[in-house]
Design a protein around this motif. Structure first.
Motif, PDB file in Angstrom:
ATOM      1  N   LEU A  31      26.640  44.651  47.471  1.00 52.49           N
ATOM      2  CA  LEU A  31      26.749  45.600  48.485  1.00 52.49           C
ATOM      3  C   LEU A  31      26.231  45.374  49.823  1.00 52.49           C
ATOM      4  N   ALA A  32      25.571  44.019  49.971  1.00 51.52           N
ATOM      5  CA  ALA A  32      25.452  43.357  51.385  1.00 51.52           C
ATOM      6  C   ALA A  32      26.506  42.728  51.799  1.00 51.52           C
ATOM      7  N   GLU A  33      27.169  41.980  50.839  1.00 51.84           N
ATOM      8  CA  GLU A  33      28.507  41.559  51.255  1.00 51.84           C
ATOM      9  C   GLU A  33      29.587  42.423  51.551  1.00 51.84           C
ATOM     10  N   TYR A  34      29.795  43.586  50.601  1.00 50.46           N
ATOM     11  CA  TYR A  34      30.823  44.439  50.678  1.00 50.46           C
ATOM     12  C   TYR A  34      30.186  45.851  50.672  1.00 50.46           C
ATOM     13  N   PRO A  35      29.728  46.264  51.733  1.00 52.08           N
ATOM     14  CA  PRO A  35      28.866  47.627  51.929  1.00 52.08           C
ATOM     15  C   PRO A  35      30.078  48.700  51.694  1.00 52.08           C
ATOM     16  N   LYS A  36      31.329  48.536  51.941  1.00 46.01           N
ATOM     17  CA  LYS A  36      32.438  49.635  51.703  1.00 46.01           C
ATOM     18  C   LYS A  36      32.858  49.873  50.328  1.00 46.01           C
ATOM     19  N   LEU A  37      32.166  49.069  49.202  1.00 45.56           N
ATOM     20  CA  LEU A  37      32.567  48.886  48.009  1.00 45.56           C
ATOM     21  C   LEU A  37      32.275  50.503  47.265  1.00 45.56           C
ATOM     22  N   PRO A  38      33.171  51.299  46.711  1.00 49.51           N
ATOM     23  CA  PRO A  38      32.774  52.666  46.195  1.00 49.51           C
ATOM     24  C   PRO A  38      31.771  52.363  45.316  1.00 49.51           C
ATOM     25  N   SER A  39      30.897  53.351  45.317  1.00 47.36           N
ATOM     26  CA  SER A  39      29.910  53.668  44.138  1.00 47.36           C
ATOM     27  C   SER A  39      30.356  53.655  42.835  1.00 47.36           C
ATOM     28  N   ASP A  40      31.406  54.196  42.692  1.00 46.35           N
ATOM     29  CA  ASP A  40      31.864  54.393  41.194  1.00 46.35           C
ATOM     30  C   ASP A  40      31.980  52.835  40.662  1.00 46.35           C
ATOM     31  N   TYR A  41      32.612  52.026  41.508  1.00 46.96           N
ATOM     32  CA  TYR A  41      32.937  50.877  40.900  1.00 46.96           C
ATOM     33  C   TYR A  41      31.567  50.010  40.848  1.00 46.96           C
ATOM     34  N   VAL A  42      30.731  50.312  41.710  1.00 46.77           N
ATOM     35  CA  VAL A  42      29.329  49.447  41.547  1.00 46.77           C
ATOM     36  C   VAL A  42      28.632  49.934  40.306  1.00 46.77           C
ATOM     37  N   GLN A  43      28.634  51.232  40.236  1.00 45.31           N
ATOM     38  CA  GLN A  43      28.085  51.728  38.973  1.00 45.31           C
ATOM     39  C   GLN A  43      28.952  51.295  37.660  1.00 45.31           C
ATOM     40  N   PHE A  44      30.120  51.250  37.806  1.00 42.69           N
ATOM     41  CA  PHE A  44      30.739  50.443  36.519  1.00 42.69           C
ATOM     42  C   PHE A  44      30.102  49.103  36.190  1.00 42.69           C
ATOM     43  N   LEU A  45      30.072  48.287  37.159  1.00 38.74           N
ATOM     44  CA  LEU A  45      29.511  47.089  36.883  1.00 38.74           C
ATOM     45  C   LEU A  45      28.051  47.022  36.361  1.00 38.74           C
ATOM     46  N   CYS A  46      27.445  47.949  36.825  1.00 40.13           N
ATOM     47  CA  CYS A  46      26.005  48.140  36.120  1.00 40.13           C
ATOM     48  C   CYS A  46      25.889  48.818  34.898  1.00 40.13           C
ATOM     49  N   GLU A  47      26.843  49.676  34.597  1.00 38.53           N
ATOM     50  CA  GLU A  47      26.635  50.760  33.397  1.00 38.53           C
ATOM     51  C   GLU A  47      27.618  50.059  32.244  1.00 38.53           C
ATOM     52  N   VAL A  48      28.950  49.707  32.704  1.00 40.49           N
ATOM     53  CA  VAL A  48      30.020  49.303  31.756  1.00 40.49           C
ATOM     54  C   VAL A  48      29.903  47.863  31.596  1.00 40.49           C
ATOM     55  N   GLY A  49      30.070  47.134  32.858  1.00 42.43           N
ATOM     56  CA  GLY A  49      29.914  45.660  32.966  1.00 42.43           C
ATOM     57  C   GLY A  49      31.391  44.973  33.404  1.00 42.43           C
ATOM     58  N   PHE A  50      31.157  43.697  33.259  1.00 45.27           N
ATOM     59  CA  PHE A  50      32.149  42.792  33.598  1.00 45.27           C
ATOM     60  C   PHE A  50      32.403  41.945  32.554  1.00 45.27           C
ATOM     61  N   GLY A  51      33.820  41.322  32.640  1.00 44.96           N
ATOM     62  CA  GLY A  51      33.975  40.145  31.679  1.00 44.96           C
ATOM     63  C   GLY A  51      35.350  40.944  30.904  1.00 44.96           C
ATOM     64  N   ALA A  52      35.633  40.276  29.788  1.00 43.58           N
ATOM     65  CA  ALA A  52      37.008  40.645  29.183  1.00 43.58           C
ATOM     66  C   ALA A  52      36.607  41.943  28.130  1.00 43.58           C
ATOM     67  N   ILE A  53      37.815  42.823  28.280  1.00 47.40           N
ATOM     68  CA  ILE A  53      37.820  44.014  27.499  1.00 47.40           C
ATOM     69  C   ILE A  53      38.864  43.538  26.401  1.00 47.40           C
ATOM     70  N   GLY A  54      38.500  43.529  25.179  1.00 45.50           N
ATOM     71  CA  GLY A  54      39.396  43.008  23.879  1.00 45.50           C
ATOM     72  C   GLY A  54      39.594  41.554  23.832  1.00 45.50           C
ATOM     73  N   ASP A  55      40.613  41.377  23.217  1.00 47.65           N
ATOM     74  CA  ASP A  55      40.925  39.975  23.017  1.00 47.65           C
ATOM     75  C   ASP A  55      41.952  39.861  24.288  1.00 47.65           C
TER      76      ASP A  55
END
Length: 141
Positions: A31-55
């Motif tokens: 958020l400091a580097e990209y203050p215009k990131l949508p809150s939905d996306y930031v919450q996705f990274l916090c609650e769903v995560g990042f990385g590979a989905i499936g194989d």
């Protein structure tokens, strides 16, 4: 579908997924580097995560990536107001375009190298459409 429900669905249906949730420190740095990131996306990274989905079905980046890491210099130059946030391992890239009137979610076309807005609006909805809504129903015979 909430983010928690989406994470459970993805992990249950794609157990080979490598989703990791970002830390509070990483969230603050994004958020400091990209203050215009949508809150939905930031919450996705916090609650769903990042990385590979499936194989190798989809890769959610741990934060925005400059187009120059993926595209040639000319293509990346045409995407100056765009950051990449995920890809389908086949050339398709999801992205945000930062405009004066707000941040727009969409995709970068792998052939033209141009940003194309997604009319449905959020990264979470995109992932839900890709993995939940498009999954074929099982029919018992």
């Amino acid at each position: 579908m909430t983010h928690n429900e989406l994470r459970k669905y993805l992990v249950d249906h794609y157990p080979e997924s490598t989703l990791q949730m970002i830390t509070d420190e990483r969230k603050a740095a994004l958020l400091a580097e990209y203050p215009k990131l949508p809150s939905d996306y930031v919450q996705f990274l916090c609650e769903v995560g990042f990385g590979a989905i499936g194989d190798a079905r989809y890769s959610v980046y741990g934060g925005p990536v400059d187009p120059s890491f993926v595209f040639d210099q000319v293509t990346a130059g045409g995407l100056r107001d765009v950051v990449l946030i995920g890809d389908d391992f086949a050339g398709g890239q999801e992205a945000f375009q930062f405009r004066n009137e707000g941040t727009i979610f969409g995709s970068v076309d792998s052939l033209s190298g141009r940003f194309e807005p997604d009319d449905d609006g959020t990264f979470s909805k995109f992932i839900e459409r890709w993995f939940v809504e498009s999954e074929p129903s099982l029919t018992l015979v």
